[in-house]
Design a protein around this motif. Structure first.
Motif, PDB file in Angstrom:
ATOM      1  N   ASN A   1       0.996  -1.375  -0.163  1.00 44.61           N
ATOM      2  CA  ASN A   1       0.038   0.124  -0.028  1.00 44.61           C
ATOM      3  C   ASN A   1       0.994   1.240   0.012  1.00 44.61           C
ATOM      4  O   ASN A   1       2.206   1.186   0.548  1.00 44.61           O
ATOM      5  CB  ASN A   1      -1.092  -0.114   1.011  1.00 44.61           C
ATOM      6  CG  ASN A   1      -0.156  -0.204   2.376  1.00 44.61           C
ATOM      7  OD1 ASN A   1       0.240  -1.178   2.859  1.00 44.61           O
ATOM      8  ND2 ASN A   1      -0.083   1.051   3.079  1.00 44.61           N
TER       9      ASN A   1
ATOM     10  N   HIS B   1      -2.701   5.284   1.748  1.00 42.75           N
ATOM     11  CA  HIS B   1      -3.901   3.976   1.893  1.00 42.75           C
ATOM     12  C   HIS B   1      -3.172   3.048   2.873  1.00 42.75           C
ATOM     13  O   HIS B   1      -2.045   2.790   3.382  1.00 42.75           O
ATOM     14  CB  HIS B   1      -4.261   3.468   0.757  1.00 42.75           C
ATOM     15  CG  HIS B   1      -4.794   4.201  -0.241  1.00 42.75           C
ATOM     16  ND1 HIS B   1      -4.167   5.251  -1.074  1.00 42.75           N
ATOM     17  CD2 HIS B   1      -6.360   4.492  -0.652  1.00 42.75           C
ATOM     18  CE1 HIS B   1      -4.893   5.987  -1.729  1.00 42.75           C
ATOM     19  NE2 HIS B   1      -6.129   5.636  -1.566  1.00 42.75           N
ATOM     20  N   GLN B   2      -4.086   2.287   3.763  1.00 47.16           N
ATOM     21  CA  GLN B   2      -3.831   1.227   4.438  1.00 47.16           C
ATOM     22  C   GLN B   2      -4.918   0.135   4.349  1.00 47.16           C
ATOM     23  O   GLN B   2      -5.993   0.623   3.708  1.00 47.16           O
ATOM     24  CB  GLN B   2      -3.992   1.727   6.034  1.00 47.16           C
ATOM     25  CG  GLN B   2      -2.821   2.597   6.476  1.00 47.16           C
ATOM     26  CD  GLN B   2      -2.863   2.559   7.954  1.00 47.16           C
ATOM     27  OE1 GLN B   2      -3.941   3.250   8.681  1.00 47.16           O
ATOM     28  NE2 GLN B   2      -1.766   2.192   8.823  1.00 47.16           N
ATOM     29  N   TYR B   3      -4.528  -1.032   4.780  1.00 48.56           N
ATOM     30  CA  TYR B   3      -5.388  -2.235   4.767  1.00 48.56           C
ATOM     31  C   TYR B   3      -6.227  -2.091   5.976  1.00 48.56           C
ATOM     32  O   TYR B   3      -5.757  -1.865   7.061  1.00 48.56           O
ATOM     33  CB  TYR B   3      -4.711  -3.438   4.518  1.00 48.56           C
ATOM     34  CG  TYR B   3      -4.107  -3.678   3.141  1.00 48.56           C
ATOM     35  CD1 TYR B   3      -4.994  -3.888   2.219  1.00 48.56           C
ATOM     36  CD2 TYR B   3      -2.926  -3.603   2.698  1.00 48.56           C
ATOM     37  CE1 TYR B   3      -4.604  -4.166   0.575  1.00 48.56           C
ATOM     38  CE2 TYR B   3      -2.346  -3.782   1.788  1.00 48.56           C
ATOM     39  CZ  TYR B   3      -3.286  -3.992   0.644  1.00 48.56           C
ATOM     40  OH  TYR B   3      -2.775  -4.392  -0.835  1.00 48.56           O
TER      41      TYR B   3
ATOM     42  N   ASP C   1      -0.533  -2.406   7.594  1.00 50.33           N
ATOM     43  CA  ASP C   1       0.146  -2.106   6.279  1.00 50.33           C
ATOM     44  C   ASP C   1       0.701  -3.517   5.622  1.00 50.33           C
ATOM     45  O   ASP C   1       1.000  -4.479   6.279  1.00 50.33           O
ATOM     46  CB  ASP C   1       1.429  -1.055   6.589  1.00 50.33           C
ATOM     47  CG  ASP C   1       1.060   0.149   6.786  1.00 50.33           C
ATOM     48  OD1 ASP C   1       0.140   0.838   6.457  1.00 50.33           O
ATOM     49  OD2 ASP C   1       1.539   0.667   8.068  1.00 50.33           O
TER      50      ASP C   1
ATOM     51  N   LEU D   1      -8.834  -2.106   0.943  1.00 45.51           N
ATOM     52  CA  LEU D   1      -7.839  -1.063   0.871  1.00 45.51           C
ATOM     53  C   LEU D   1      -8.498   0.067   1.120  1.00 45.51           C
ATOM     54  O   LEU D   1      -9.353   0.577   0.338  1.00 45.51           O
ATOM     55  CB  LEU D   1      -7.182  -1.113  -0.345  1.00 45.51           C
ATOM     56  CG  LEU D   1      -5.959  -0.089  -0.790  1.00 45.51           C
ATOM     57  CD1 LEU D   1      -4.931  -0.389   0.395  1.00 45.51           C
ATOM     58  CD2 LEU D   1      -5.261  -0.012  -2.095  1.00 45.51           C
TER      59      LEU D   1
ATOM     60  N   GLN E   1     -12.922  -2.437  -3.489  1.00 43.34           N
ATOM     61  CA  GLN E   1     -11.507  -2.454  -3.135  1.00 43.34           C
ATOM     62  C   GLN E   1     -11.094  -3.511  -2.044  1.00 43.34           C
ATOM     63  O   GLN E   1     -10.068  -3.565  -1.475  1.00 43.34           O
ATOM     64  CB  GLN E   1     -10.964  -0.916  -2.375  1.00 43.34           C
ATOM     65  CG  GLN E   1     -10.931  -0.058  -3.357  1.00 43.34           C
ATOM     66  CD  GLN E   1      -9.949  -0.102  -4.294  1.00 43.34           C
ATOM     67  OE1 GLN E   1      -8.821  -0.340  -4.173  1.00 43.34           O
ATOM     68  NE2 GLN E   1     -10.388   0.627  -5.527  1.00 43.34           N
TER      69      GLN E   1
END
Length: 273
Positions: free
Chosen positions: A205, A209-211, A228, A253, A266
Motif C-alpha cells: 500500500n 492508504h492502509q489495509y 500495512d 484497501l 477495493q
C-alpha cells in the motif's frame, strides 16, 4: 633530561633517553625545549672578549696547543717609572658555579621517569581494552535481547496454532487480486483476533492508504483495525480488535486511518468459517 642535554650521563642512560624520545613525541619535545632554554641562557649571558684576550687565546692555541698555564690574569704595561697589570678584561668575565650532580638523585629521577612512562602506557592500553570489551558486551546483550524477542514471538505464534480454542482462517484473494492471501486466528473464548504477519501476501500500500480488516457479523461488516503491507510490525503476529462472534473476515484497501464502511470494490481477500 637536563643532564642528557648537558651530556652529564652515561652512554647507557643516553641510549635509554633517546629510545624514550623516539617512542614518545612529548619527551622529544621536552628535550628540544630544554636545549633551546640553555641556548637562550648562553646567548643572554655571553661576554664579548676584548681584542687583547682574543689575540692571547689564538696565540696560545697555535704556540702552546691550548695550554692555559701560559695565561696571566691581566696585561702587563710598562711606563717610564712603573710597571702594572691591566685587569680590565677580567672584569667582564662571569664565573658560573660548577654543577655538582648527586649520582643517587640522578639515577632515582631517571628510574621514576621511566616507571611513570611505563605506567601511563599501561593505563592507556588497559583503558582501550576496557572500552573494546564494553562495546562487545553491549553488542552481545543487544543480540541476546533480539534473539529472546524472536523466540517469544515464535512461541506466541506456535501457541496460536496449538491452542484448540483458536479457529484458523485462510483469507483468499478476489478475482482482481488472485495472488493475495493471509491467515488469521480467532479465539471465541478470549475474543482475540490475531493476524499471522508473516503470512500476509498483499500488494504494497502507498502512504495515503492502509489495509483494513472487517469481521462479518450477521451479514454486516465490523471494523477490526488497520495494518500495512508489507507489515511494519516486527511481531510474528499482530493482534487486532476483539470480537465475540464472526462468520468470516475480509480485507479492503482504505484511506489512511481506515473508513467507517468498507469500500467494496477495493476488497482484496475474504474468508468464512
Amino acid at each position: 633530561m637536563e643532564l642528557y642535554v648537558l651530556g652529564d650521563i652515561s652512554a647507557e642512560e643516553k641510549l635509554q633517553v633517546e629510545d624514550m624520545a623516539a617512542k614518545y613525541p612529548e619527551i622529544k619535545a621536552e628535550i628540544t625545549e630544554i636545549e633551546r632554554s640553555m641556548e637562550f641562557y648562553a646567548e643572554e649571558h655571553a661576554v664579548e672578549p676584548s681584542e687583547h684576550l682574543r689575540t692571547r687565546v689564538l696565540n696560545s692555541l697555535v704556540i702552546n696547543l691550548g695550554d692555559d698555564n701560559t695565561f696571566t690574569k691581566g696585561i702587563t704595561h710598562q711606563d717610564d717609572d712603573r710597571q702594572y697589570i691591566d685587569n680590565q678584561d677580567n672584569d667582564n668575565i662571569v664565573t658560573l658555579p660548577a654543577v655538582r650532580a648527586n649520582g643517587f638523585y640522578k639515577y632515582a629521577f631517571a628510574a621514576c621517569l621511566t616507571l611513570l612512562l611505563i605506567s601511563i602506557y599501561g593505563l592507556v592500553n588497559i583503558y582501550s581494552k576496557l572500552q573494546e570489551s564494553n562495546t562487545l558486551l553491549t553488542s552481545l546483550q543487544q543480540d541476546k535481547q533480539r534473539f529472546a524477542n524472536q523466540v517469544n514471538l515464535m512461541d506466541n505464534q506456535l501457541d496460536m496454532y496449538r491452542d484448540t480454542t483458536y479457529k484458523v482462517l485462510r483469507l483468499k484473494g478476489m478475482p482482481k487480486t488472485p495472488t493475495a492471501a493471509m491467515i488469521l486466528a480467532w479465539n471465541a473464548v478470549s475474543k482475540k483476533v490475531m493476524v499471522d504477519v508473516q503470512s500476509i501476501k498483499l500488494p504494497k500500500n502507498d502512504a495515503q492508504h492502509q489495509y483494513q480488516l472487517w469481521a462479518l457479523v450477521n451479514g454486516k461488516p465490523v471494523d477490526m483495525g488497520v495494518f500495512d503491507a508489507p507489515a511494519t510490525d516486527t511481531a510474528g503476529v499482530k493482534e487486532m480488535r476483539s470480537i465475540a462472534s464472526a462468520a468470516g473476515f475480509a480485507v479492503t484497501l482504505e484511506p489512511m486511518g481506515g473508513s467507517v464502511n468498507p469500500t467494496m470494490d477495493q476488497m482484496v481477500v475474504i474468508g468464512t468459517f
